[in-house]
Structures are given as structure tokens and as C-alpha cells.
Scaffold this motif. Structure first.
Motif, PDB file in Angstrom:
ATOM      1  N   LEU A 104      11.468  19.139 -56.867  1.00  7.26           N
ATOM      2  CA  LEU A 104      12.560  18.597 -56.053  1.00  7.26           C
ATOM      3  C   LEU A 104      13.478  19.718 -55.577  1.00  7.26           C
ATOM      4  CD1 LEU A 104      13.681  15.348 -57.928  1.00  7.26           C
ATOM      5  CD2 LEU A 104      12.913  15.482 -55.546  1.00  7.26           C
ATOM      6  N   LEU A 105      13.848  20.602 -56.495  1.00 12.39           N
ATOM      7  CA  LEU A 105      14.717  21.719 -56.128  1.00 12.39           C
ATOM      8  C   LEU A 105      14.046  22.630 -55.106  1.00 12.39           C
ATOM      9  CD1 LEU A 105      16.253  22.623 -59.607  1.00 12.39           C
ATOM     10  CD2 LEU A 105      17.484  21.689 -57.646  1.00 12.39           C
ATOM     11  N   GLN A 106      12.772  22.926 -55.342  1.00  9.52           N
ATOM     12  CA  GLN A 106      12.044  23.809 -54.425  1.00  9.52           C
ATOM     13  C   GLN A 106      11.945  23.182 -53.036  1.00  9.52           C
ATOM     14  OE1 GLN A 106       8.517  24.318 -56.841  1.00  9.52           O
ATOM     15  NE2 GLN A 106       9.133  26.379 -57.456  1.00  9.52           N
ATOM     16  N   THR A 107      11.714  21.873 -52.988  1.00  8.11           N
ATOM     17  CA  THR A 107      11.648  21.161 -51.703  1.00  8.11           C
ATOM     18  C   THR A 107      12.985  21.269 -50.967  1.00  8.11           C
ATOM     19  OG1 THR A 107      10.036  19.631 -52.628  1.00  8.11           O
ATOM     20  CG2 THR A 107      11.150  18.908 -50.647  1.00  8.11           C
ATOM     21  N   ALA A 108      14.085  21.304 -51.738  1.00  6.36           N
ATOM     22  CA  ALA A 108      15.423  21.409 -51.150  1.00  6.36           C
ATOM     23  C   ALA A 108      15.841  22.863 -50.896  1.00  6.36           C
ATOM     24  CB  ALA A 108      16.435  20.724 -52.059  1.00  6.36           C
ATOM     25  N   GLY A 109      14.911  23.802 -51.089  1.00 13.23           N
ATOM     26  CA  GLY A 109      15.192  25.206 -50.769  1.00 13.23           C
ATOM     27  C   GLY A 109      15.686  26.052 -51.922  1.00 13.23           C
ATOM     28  N   ILE A 110      15.778  25.469 -53.120  1.00 13.17           N
ATOM     29  CA  ILE A 110      16.254  26.214 -54.295  1.00 13.17           C
ATOM     30  C   ILE A 110      15.067  26.466 -55.224  1.00 13.17           C
ATOM     31  CG2 ILE A 110      17.787  26.172 -56.308  1.00 13.17           C
ATOM     32  CD1 ILE A 110      19.516  24.102 -54.728  1.00 13.17           C
ATOM     33  N   LYS A 138      10.715  -1.621 -54.279  1.00 13.93           N
ATOM     34  CA  LYS A 138      11.848  -1.038 -53.558  1.00 13.93           C
ATOM     35  C   LYS A 138      12.814  -0.415 -54.551  1.00 13.93           C
ATOM     36  CE  LYS A 138      14.878  -5.105 -53.251  1.00 13.93           C
ATOM     37  NZ  LYS A 138      15.770  -5.888 -52.404  1.00 13.93           N
ATOM     38  N   ILE A 139      13.681   0.417 -54.021  1.00  6.62           N
ATOM     39  CA  ILE A 139      14.746   0.999 -54.840  1.00  6.62           C
ATOM     40  C   ILE A 139      16.065   0.838 -54.110  1.00  6.62           C
ATOM     41  CG2 ILE A 139      13.247   2.684 -56.025  1.00  6.62           C
ATOM     42  CD1 ILE A 139      14.484   4.845 -54.243  1.00  6.62           C
ATOM     43  N   GLU A 140      17.140   0.735 -54.885  1.00 11.12           N
ATOM     44  CA  GLU A 140      18.491   0.705 -54.318  1.00 11.12           C
ATOM     45  C   GLU A 140      19.242   1.887 -54.898  1.00 11.12           C
ATOM     46  OE1 GLU A 140      20.183  -3.090 -55.317  1.00 11.12           O
ATOM     47  OE2 GLU A 140      18.770  -4.192 -54.043  1.00 11.12           O
ATOM     48  N   GLY A 141      19.584   2.837 -54.037  1.00  8.84           N
ATOM     49  CA  GLY A 141      20.262   4.037 -54.510  1.00  8.84           C
ATOM     50  C   GLY A 141      19.456   5.279 -54.172  1.00  8.84           C
ATOM     51  N   CYS A 142      19.730   6.333 -54.877  1.00 11.79           N
ATOM     52  CA  CYS A 142      19.125   7.638 -54.588  1.00 11.79           C
ATOM     53  C   CYS A 142      17.656   7.707 -55.018  1.00 11.79           C
ATOM     54  CB  CYS A 142      19.937   8.726 -55.289  1.00 11.79           C
ATOM     55  SG  CYS A 142      19.242  10.372 -55.072  1.00 11.79           S
ATOM     56  N   HIS A 143      16.793   8.031 -54.068  1.00  7.74           N
ATOM     57  CA  HIS A 143      15.348   8.142 -54.296  1.00  7.74           C
ATOM     58  C   HIS A 143      15.029   9.275 -55.278  1.00  7.74           C
ATOM     59  CE1 HIS A 143      11.523  10.158 -53.150  1.00  7.74           C
ATOM     60  NE2 HIS A 143      11.060   8.931 -53.111  1.00  7.74           N
ATOM     61  N   SER A 144      15.611  10.458 -55.045  1.00  8.53           N
ATOM     62  CA  SER A 144      15.270  11.615 -55.899  1.00  8.53           C
ATOM     63  C   SER A 144      15.792  11.453 -57.322  1.00  8.53           C
ATOM     64  CB  SER A 144      15.763  12.926 -55.276  1.00  8.53           C
ATOM     65  OG  SER A 144      17.167  12.945 -55.164  1.00  8.53           O
ATOM     66  N   ASN A 145      16.824  10.630 -57.516  1.00  5.27           N
ATOM     67  CA  ASN A 145      17.349  10.360 -58.853  1.00  5.27           C
ATOM     68  C   ASN A 145      16.272   9.749 -59.744  1.00  5.27           C
ATOM     69  OD1 ASN A 145      19.798  10.213 -60.624  1.00  5.27           O
ATOM     70  ND2 ASN A 145      19.337   8.031 -60.573  1.00  5.27           N
ATOM     71  N   VAL A 146      15.416   8.911 -59.136  1.00  3.40           N
ATOM     72  CA  VAL A 146      14.336   8.252 -59.881  1.00  3.40           C
ATOM     73  C   VAL A 146      13.288   9.274 -60.317  1.00  3.40           C
ATOM     74  CG1 VAL A 146      12.583   6.422 -59.785  1.00  3.40           C
ATOM     75  CG2 VAL A 146      14.750   6.123 -58.590  1.00  3.40           C
ATOM     76  N   PRO A 199      21.461  14.541 -53.603  1.00  2.00           N
ATOM     77  CA  PRO A 199      22.806  14.363 -53.036  1.00  2.00           C
ATOM     78  C   PRO A 199      23.911  14.582 -54.068  1.00  2.00           C
ATOM     79  CG  PRO A 199      21.353  12.575 -52.348  1.00  2.00           C
ATOM     80  CD  PRO A 199      20.619  13.349 -53.393  1.00  2.00           C
ATOM     81  N   LEU A 200      23.658  14.179 -55.308  1.00  2.00           N
ATOM     82  CA  LEU A 200      24.652  14.380 -56.366  1.00  2.00           C
ATOM     83  C   LEU A 200      24.810  15.869 -56.677  1.00  2.00           C
ATOM     84  CD1 LEU A 200      26.567  12.814 -58.206  1.00  2.00           C
ATOM     85  CD2 LEU A 200      24.710  12.572 -59.855  1.00  2.00           C
ATOM     86  N   LEU A 201      23.692  16.598 -56.697  1.00  2.00           N
ATOM     87  CA  LEU A 201      23.741  18.052 -56.912  1.00  2.00           C
ATOM     88  C   LEU A 201      24.537  18.717 -55.791  1.00  2.00           C
ATOM     89  CD1 LEU A 201      22.913  20.674 -58.374  1.00  2.00           C
ATOM     90  CD2 LEU A 201      20.806  20.639 -57.014  1.00  2.00           C
ATOM     91  N   TRP A 202      24.308  18.290 -54.555  1.00  2.00           N
ATOM     92  CA  TRP A 202      25.045  18.841 -53.411  1.00  2.00           C
ATOM     93  C   TRP A 202      26.546  18.641 -53.603  1.00  2.00           C
ATOM     94  CZ3 TRP A 202      27.918  16.037 -49.678  1.00  2.00           C
ATOM     95  CH2 TRP A 202      28.379  16.801 -48.593  1.00  2.00           C
ATOM     96  N   ASP A 205      23.856  28.641 -50.124  1.00  2.00           N
ATOM     97  CA  ASP A 205      23.980  29.896 -50.884  1.00  2.00           C
ATOM     98  C   ASP A 205      22.756  30.111 -51.773  1.00  2.00           C
ATOM     99  OD1 ASP A 205      26.535  30.307 -49.855  1.00  2.00           O
ATOM    100  OD2 ASP A 205      27.540  29.377 -51.583  1.00  2.00           O
ATOM    101  N   PHE A 206      22.064  29.003 -52.103  1.00  2.00           N
ATOM    102  CA  PHE A 206      20.937  29.081 -53.041  1.00  2.00           C
ATOM    103  C   PHE A 206      19.576  28.946 -52.374  1.00  2.00           C
ATOM    104  CE2 PHE A 206      24.736  27.583 -55.140  1.00  2.00           C
ATOM    105  CZ  PHE A 206      24.824  28.457 -56.212  1.00  2.00           C
ATOM    106  N   TRP A 207      19.589  28.800 -51.044  1.00  2.00           N
ATOM    107  CA  TRP A 207      18.331  28.705 -50.338  1.00  2.00           C
ATOM    108  C   TRP A 207      17.609  30.043 -50.352  1.00  2.00           C
ATOM    109  CZ3 TRP A 207      19.606  25.530 -45.273  1.00  2.00           C
ATOM    110  CH2 TRP A 207      19.753  24.179 -45.627  1.00  2.00           C
ATOM    111  N   ASN A 208      16.316  29.973 -50.517  1.00  2.00           N
ATOM    112  CA  ASN A 208      15.485  31.187 -50.503  1.00  2.00           C
ATOM    113  C   ASN A 208      14.791  31.286 -49.150  1.00  2.00           C
ATOM    114  OD1 ASN A 208      15.790  31.864 -53.404  1.00  2.00           O
ATOM    115  ND2 ASN A 208      14.863  29.863 -53.644  1.00  2.00           N
ATOM    116  N   PHE A 209      15.286  32.174 -48.319  1.00  2.00           N
ATOM    117  CA  PHE A 209      14.715  32.306 -46.977  1.00  2.00           C
ATOM    118  C   PHE A 209      13.514  33.230 -46.984  1.00  2.00           C
ATOM    119  CE2 PHE A 209      19.166  31.108 -46.264  1.00  2.00           C
ATOM    120  CZ  PHE A 209      18.986  30.014 -45.441  1.00  2.00           C
TER     121      PHE A 209
END
Length: 197
Positions: A17-23, A164-172, A178-181, A193-197
Motif C-alpha cells: 500500500l505504501l509503495q503504491t502511494a509512492g513511499i 461492499k464497504i463503507e469507509g476507507c478501502h485501504s484501511n481494510v 487518507p488517514l496517514l496523509w 516529501d516521502f515519494w521516491n522519484f
């Protein structure tokens, strides 16, 4: 800005999840003994466990952000971690099918640079399909439910059985992006600041 981002978890799903988000985090498993925290309130339990895991790993670092997480699934008022056996997983799925559960993920973010710590809990409602005994047995035999706090992996075969889910998908999956952000923002960081370009 160069600041280490350390994930205090051996969970491949959280790392991905973190890697997908660039971290791309440094992974350090905490090996914290979860039986030391006998709390009955689910939110208090997952946030305390996340905090304890992060604190164990934080002792090894003089700089950086350390993220600890812990997840539990609550069904009919009872909280569950990873099943201890295939039979337990089958019994649990028999309760889960056609039912709904609440997935709680505690997040602890320790900032060694600023000597600060944030604790949050992500909460997501999950609706399970009414699957057959045969499907439950086959899913448990795949081994996937035995590796997951909720006895299912949304990003794996278990995703077939979630209506179905109600709320944050990645939380599951084990970590609310979004909470980490929000937590990073509260500490004065930009996620970029934590993205690896």
C-alpha cells in the motif's frame, strides 16, 4: 527533505500500500508480544498495539518517522485477530457470511525528529456475501484467511466475498492511506516529501 520512513510491520499488504502511494518504507518487524495488552475496547486495543509496535521499533532509530499498525475485525460485538487454525477460520467465516463486520485499524506515527507521536483509528464497515460451506472450505484451504486479521484479504481471493464497504478501502487492507496523509500533514510534512522519484 530526506527523512527515513520506517514501517514497524512485516505485513506485505501494508508495505505494498505504501509503495503504491509512492513511499518505499524501511521494514522493521516489532515482534511485540500482543498478549501484554489485555484491553477489551477494540479501538483502545488496536491503537495501543499499534503504538507499542511503533515504540519498540522507534528505539532503534535516532531520526525518522515510524509507523505502527494493528487491525481487528469486529463481528456481532466480538473482535477477532488472525485465526489460529483452519478450523477457527471456517467457524469464523460461518459467522461472517451474509453478515457485516467493522474493521478497525490502529495507526501510530512516531516522529523522532520532532519528538512527537500521533495515534488514530481507521474504521470501515464491511458487508460479506452469503457464501456456501464449500466456498468457505476452499477459501480457507487456500491459506489466505490464516494470514489476515479479518480472516480475509480484500486485495486477494477474499475480495470476491465482500459485497461492499463503507469507509476507507485501504484501511481494510491494513493501513488507511487518507488517514496517514492527515497524520503527516498534522506533523507538518507533505506526503510528497516521502515519494521516491
Amino acid at each position: 527533505m530526506t527523512i527515513p520512513f520506517i514501517l514497524a510491520s512485516a505485513s506485505p499488504a501494508r508495505r505494498k500500500l505504501l509503495q503504491t502511494a509512492g513511499i518505499d518504507p524501511i521494514v522493521r518487524q516489532s515482534d511485540f508480544d500482543e498478549s501484554k495488552v489485555p484491553l477489551s475496547d477494540t479501538i483502545a486495543l488496536v491503537t495501543t498495539l499499534a503504538q507499542c509496535k511503533a515504540e519498540v521499533v522507534a528505539k532503534q532509530w535516532s531520526d525518522g518517522l515510524i509507523l505502527g499498525c494493528d487491525s481487528l475485525l469486529e463481528v456481532d460485538g466480538e473482535s477477532y485477530g488472525k485465526p489460529s487454525s483452519p478450523q477457527e477460520a471456517i467457524t469464523r467465516w460461518q459467522k461472517m457470511r451474509g453478515n457485516q463486520g467493522i474493521l478497525y485499524t490502529g495507526h501510530a506515527l512516531i516522529d523522532k525528529r520532532q519528538d512527537q507521536q500521533l495515534l488514530r483509528c481507521g474504521i470501515t464497515k464491511v458487508y460479506f456475501a452469503d457464501i456456501s460451506d464449500e466456498e468457505i472450505a476452499a477459501y480457507v484451504a487456500s491459506g489466505e484467511p490464516l494470514k489476515c486479521a479479518g480472516c480475509f484479504a480484500l486485495e486477494g481471493k477474499g475480495g470476491l466475498f465482500v459485497e461492499k464497504i463503507e469507509g476507507c478501502h485501504s484501511n481494510v487492507i491494513g493501513l488507511s492511506l487518507p488517514l496517514l496523509w492527515q497524520m503527516l500533514k498534522e506533523l507538518g510534512y507533505k506526503v510528497t516529501d516521502f515519494w521516491n522519484f
